[in-house]
Each structure stands twice: as structure tokens, then as C-alpha cells.
Design an enzyme around this catalytic site. Structure first.
Site, mmCIF file in Angstrom:
data_model
loop_
_atom_site.group_PDB
_atom_site.id
_atom_site.type_symbol
_atom_site.label_atom_id
_atom_site.label_comp_id
_atom_site.label_asym_id
_atom_site.label_seq_id
_atom_site.Cartn_x
_atom_site.Cartn_y
_atom_site.Cartn_z
ATOM 1 N N SER A 39 -3.916 -3.021 -0.085
ATOM 2 C CA SER A 39 -2.857 -3.727 0.463
ATOM 3 C C SER A 39 -3.372 -5.137 0.630
ATOM 4 O O SER A 39 -4.215 -5.279 1.376
ATOM 5 C CB SER A 39 -2.039 -2.899 1.558
ATOM 6 O OG SER A 39 -1.311 -3.806 1.993
ATOM 7 N N GLY B 251 0.508 -1.122 0.019
ATOM 8 C CA GLY B 251 0.125 -0.066 0.082
ATOM 9 C C GLY B 251 0.820 1.304 0.148
ATOM 10 O O GLY B 251 0.417 2.175 -0.683
ATOM 11 N N THR B 252 2.059 1.198 0.747
ATOM 12 C CA THR B 252 3.097 2.230 0.688
ATOM 13 C C THR B 252 3.398 2.803 -0.516
ATOM 14 O O THR B 252 3.395 3.880 -1.057
ATOM 15 C CB THR B 252 3.932 2.046 1.621
ATOM 16 O OG1 THR B 252 3.462 1.849 3.165
ATOM 17 C CG2 THR B 252 5.047 3.261 1.931
ATOM 18 N N CYS C 245 2.715 1.362 12.804
ATOM 19 C CA CYS C 245 4.106 2.028 12.414
ATOM 20 C C CYS C 245 4.236 3.224 13.434
ATOM 21 O O CYS C 245 5.528 3.718 13.583
ATOM 22 C CB CYS C 245 3.913 2.912 11.189
ATOM 23 S SG CYS C 245 3.055 2.007 9.855
ATOM 24 N N ASN D 96 -7.214 3.944 9.440
ATOM 25 C CA ASN D 96 -6.797 2.738 10.063
ATOM 26 C C ASN D 96 -6.727 2.874 11.695
ATOM 27 O O ASN D 96 -6.857 1.796 12.175
ATOM 28 C CB ASN D 96 -5.565 2.211 9.772
ATOM 29 C CG ASN D 96 -4.387 3.627 9.685
ATOM 30 O OD1 ASN D 96 -4.714 4.510 8.916
ATOM 31 N ND2 ASN D 96 -3.396 3.604 10.025
ATOM 32 N N GLN E 283 -8.085 -0.023 4.123
ATOM 33 C CA GLN E 283 -8.588 -0.885 5.429
ATOM 34 C C GLN E 283 -10.112 -1.144 4.786
ATOM 35 O O GLN E 283 -10.686 -1.799 5.749
ATOM 36 C CB GLN E 283 -8.891 0.263 6.498
ATOM 37 C CG GLN E 283 -7.643 0.543 7.159
ATOM 38 C CD GLN E 283 -6.702 -0.358 7.826
ATOM 39 O OE1 GLN E 283 -7.270 -1.629 8.115
ATOM 40 N NE2 GLN E 283 -5.485 -0.745 7.981
HETATM 41 N N1 PLP Z 1 -2.482 2.798 4.220
HETATM 42 C C1 PLP Z 1 -3.486 2.541 5.141
HETATM 43 C C2 PLP Z 1 -4.757 3.106 5.712
HETATM 44 C C3 PLP Z 1 -2.807 1.460 6.150
HETATM 45 O O1 PLP Z 1 -3.579 1.239 7.131
HETATM 46 C C4 PLP Z 1 -1.579 1.014 5.570
HETATM 47 C C5 PLP Z 1 -1.005 -0.079 6.687
HETATM 48 O O2 PLP Z 1 -1.108 -0.001 7.712
HETATM 49 C C6 PLP Z 1 -1.068 1.413 4.547
HETATM 50 C C7 PLP Z 1 -1.475 2.437 3.544
HETATM 51 C C8 PLP Z 1 0.185 0.894 4.066
HETATM 52 O O3 PLP Z 1 0.389 -0.646 3.577
HETATM 53 P P1 PLP Z 1 1.372 -1.424 3.653
HETATM 54 O O4 PLP Z 1 1.764 -2.227 4.720
HETATM 55 O O5 PLP Z 1 1.128 -2.469 2.580
HETATM 56 O O6 PLP Z 1 2.481 -0.609 2.934
#
Ligand code: PLP
Length: 402
Positions: free
Chosen positions: A201, A74-75, A327, A153, A181
Site C-alpha cells: 500500500s 492494500g485492502t 481501524c 502492523n 508494513q
Molecule cells: N495490511 C496491513 C498490514 C496494514 O497495516 C494496512 C493498513 O493499515 C492494510 C493492509 C490496508 O491498507 P490500505 O490502508 O491501503 O487499505
């Protein structure tokens, strides 16, 4: 390996890989490991499996398979869309987002700010909700992208993506939503929503970590972020993470099937957990509005105690929960989401997020409800706290506070 029972209440951090997903991946890892770009049939077989997964993910979000770009997480999808918006519109150097996005947007925007890009972080109110009028006013002629998450999240608050997409369309500005999410909890239909870009993700929907997706609407301007081979129709270089993509496809199908369970049984479990905590443990308060909210998420402030202590004590009991986004766990700063909602640091530091999922049971909720009151009472006893002026503190708490 953990050899004791785990009571997992952290499904917004990651989810258990579904047994069906593991099965789907094993045969790819063991027998179907050819390079999908190779011309011979062993490679073509892997390419066909990726195409199948692409169709499964496209069905989950109501897109054309050609609009699905697999990424590493997702990042990456979030970073890619920000970079692409600036690269494809060189005259535009302004981004609109919110103060409560995941760090994959916020931190990347802060990085862009250092390079001269202007960013407007639209604030939220005490309930965690957005003022759409303010968002509308923030869009400028030089705005390259509006990026607003669909569901938060940390609090589970849900933003009105369809309305925001309409605002962006009226300004002719591309719109991205981070829907990480959402799958399995709300129906996703990119056409009805009117978004140009959407992030998912896989590890949030019972598939492995290390694979994500960016929906890129047909004809939307897009510049790849990872530049290399011609994979993903030239939109994302790098040999495909075939087994994980296959797992993602399988999980996408399961997510459709989980919608009902998440919105009935899981919602009822969450509501029972939340209402019992608020009723039976004094000086507790839910953070954020009750609705519109994801059916699985509950973020609760336990006054006069620090979340770190609660989480450590719960961990001893095999209970996994979180103090905000994974995180930020371990950092001493209160979460940026709770801070943006105007929650004072002392209260924000006592906030715990419980995020349930399809594998949670009534018995697991009973287990948490049995042990949590003792944990909180014990920690409050151990830590001296400021004596609140008589009647002052309790008077401030809303009706649902315990
Ligand atoms: N965006 C949201 C809303 C998330 O909750 C997360 C992960 O916690 C991410 C992006 C990042 O996803 P990834 O862990 O696959 O990089």
C-alpha cells in the site's frame, strides 16, 4: 491545517508524503492528466509514466513489471487475492490465514465464512509468533489459499515468509503475503521468498493514500476483482490513478534508499524510546517478542490506565501515536492482535503503539520521553485502580518491565 508542531509516531497508520513524491505528482496532475488508455500521444504519455512507475515498484520487490498490478489500496489487494483464489479453484473452499492479520484479510474471511467458505485462523503464541508446524497441519486438500502477513502492523512482529512459502509449495497451495508494513524496512525479493501474491500500500511508504499494488506471480491463476476495462493487462479494471501511481513509483525508489536509515538510525531511536519507557515508567511491558520485529515499531502496555486516555493527553501535546491499528481506534474492544497473543483485556486496553519513521529525530524522541511519564502518572492518579496483592503484580512482569 494543523498550525502547531506535530510529533508524528504513527508511521504504521500512514506516512508523510515525501517532498520528492509530491513534486513527481504535481506535474502529472497539472500537465499530464490525459487518460492512459487514449490512443493519442497525450494519453500515451501518461501510459508511459505509469509504465515507468511499474518498473520502479517491480524493482523494489524484485519482480517483473508485468507482475505488478496497481490497485486502489492494500485492502483491495488483499480482498482481490482471496476472491481470486476461490474463483479460480471452484472445488476448493478453504482458506488458511492467521489470527493476527489486518482487518482487510480477517473481515473479508469472516464475510466468506458466511458464504460457506471454511477458514482456519492459525493462532500465535504470547510473543506473537506462529507455530509453523500448526500452519503446515492446517493445510488441506481443499485449501485454496494460504495468506500470512509478513509484518504485523500493531506489534511489528515479523513472520518467516520464506519458510511458509516453502510449506505452501510442498502442498502445492498458492501463497499470499500482506507485506504492507515492510517496504523501506526490510528488503523484498519475491523470487527469493517464493510467494505467489504480495500486497503493498503506497501510503505506508511516503506516497499518497488510495493506491496499492498486488504482485501476481507470472502464470499464477488470477481472476480480477474489479471487472471493467482492460487496464492493468486485464487484471484490474478502472481508469488508472495516474498521479498517485507516479508518486508510488517515486516512493518505491526512495524506500530502497531508506533501508539503511530505517535499520540503523530509526531502529536506534525506537530502541531508545522503548527501553527508556520500560526503565523509567513503572508497570510497563513491551508486547510481543523483541525480535524478529520491524525496526520502527514498539507496542507497550501501560498497566492501570487506558490507551484512549494516554492518546488524548499525548494529542494535547502534539504527539500522534495509536492504540493498535488505526481501524480499531475508537472501538472499545481490545485489539484482536493483542487478544490473540493471550493478553488480558485490562492490559490490552492500555497498549500504545509507537511507530517511527525516517522523519523522526532525536529531539522528537526526547520530547515524548520528557512528557510521557507525567501523562501516565497523572492518569494513574486520576483513575482509581484495583490494589494488586502485595508482590503479585510485579512478580508477574518480565525482567524488562519498569
Ligand atoms: N495490511 C496491513 C498490514 C496494514 O497495516 C494496512 C493498513 O493499515 C492494510 C493492509 C490496508 O491498507 P490500505 O490502508 O491501503 O487499505
Amino acid at each position: 491545517m494543523i498550525d502547531r508542531q506535530v510529533y508524528y509516531f504513527d508511521n504504521n497508520a500512514t506516512t508523510r508524503v515525501a517532498p520528492e513524491v509530491v513534486e513527481a505528482m504535481i506535474s502529472s496532475l497539472r500537465d499530464g492528466w490525459g487518460n492512459p488508455s487514449s490512443a493519442y500521444s497525450f494519453g500515451a504519455q501518461a501510459a508511459r509514466q505509469i509504465d515507468h512507475a511499474r518498473a520502479q515498484v517491480a524493482t523494489l520487490i524484485g519482480a517483473d513489471p508485468k507482475e505488478v498490478v496497481f490497485t486502489s489500496c492494500g485492502t483491495e489487494s488483499n480482498n482481490a487475492v482471496l476472491q481470486s483464489a476461490l474463483a479460480t479453484q471452484p472445488g476448493k473452499r478453504h482458506i488458511v490465514t492467521t489470527a493476527v492479520e489486518h482487518s482487510a484479510i480477517i473481515k473479508h474471511c469472516e464475510f466468506l465464512q458466511k458464504q460457506g467458505v471454511e477458514v482456519t485462523f492459525v493462532p500465535v503464541d504470547a510473543d506473537g509468533l506462529l507455530d509453523l508446524h500448526l500452519l503446515d497441519q492446517s493445510i488441506r486438500p481443499d485449501t485454496a489459499l494460504v495468506s500470512v502477513m509478513w509484518a504485523n502492523n500493531e506489534t511489528g512482529m515479523v513472520f518467516p515468509i520464506e519458510e511458509i512459502a516453502a510449506i505452501c509449495q510442498s502442498h502445492n497451495v498458492p501463497f499470499h503475503t500482506d507485506a504492507t508494513q515492510v517496504p523501506g524496512k526490510m528488503k523484498i525479493d519475491v523470487r527469493a521468498l517464493g510467494v505467489d501474491f504480495l500486497t503493498l500500500s503506497a501510503h505506508k511508504l511516503h506516497a499518497p493514500k488510495g493506491v496499492g499494488m498486488l504482485y501476481v506471480r507470472r502464470h499464477a491463476k488470477f481472476q480480477p476483482y474489479i471487472i471493467g476495462g482492460h487496464q492493468e493487462r486485464g487484471k484490474r479494471g478502472g481508469t488508472e490513478n495516474t498521479a498517485s501511481i507516479i508518486g508510488f513509483g517515486c516512493a518505491a525508489e526512495l524506500a530502497q534508499a531508506h533501508l539503511e536509515d530505517e535499520n540503523t538510525r530509526v531502529r536506534a531511536l525506537r530502541d531508545r524510546l522503548e527501553s527508556t519507557i520500560l526503565r523509567t515508567i513503572p508497570n510497563t511491558i513491551r508486547t510481543g517478542a523483541k525480535e524478529p520485529r520491524l525496526p520502527n515499531t514498539s507496542n507497550i502496555a501501560f498497566d492501570f490506565v487506558e490507551a484512549e486516555g494516554i492518546l488524548m493527553a499525548l494529542d494535547q501535546l502534539g504527539i500522534c501515536a495509536s492504540s493498535g491499528s488505526a481501524c480499531t481506534t475508537g472501538s472499545l474492544n481490545p485489539s484482536h492482535v493483542l487478544t490473540a497473543m493471550g493478553i488480558k483485556p485490562a492490559r490490552a486496553k492500555g497498549c500504545v503503539r509507537f511507530s517511527l519513521g525516517i522523519y523522526n529525530t532525536e529531539q522528537e524522541v526526547d520530547y515524548v520521553l520528557k512528557h510521557l511519564p507525567e501523562v501516565i502518572a497523572h492518569l494513574r492518579q486520576a483513575v482509581p485502580r484495583p490494589t494488586p496483592k502485595p508482590g503479585k503484580h510485579t512478580a508477574k512482569l518480565p525482567a524488562h518491565a519498569g
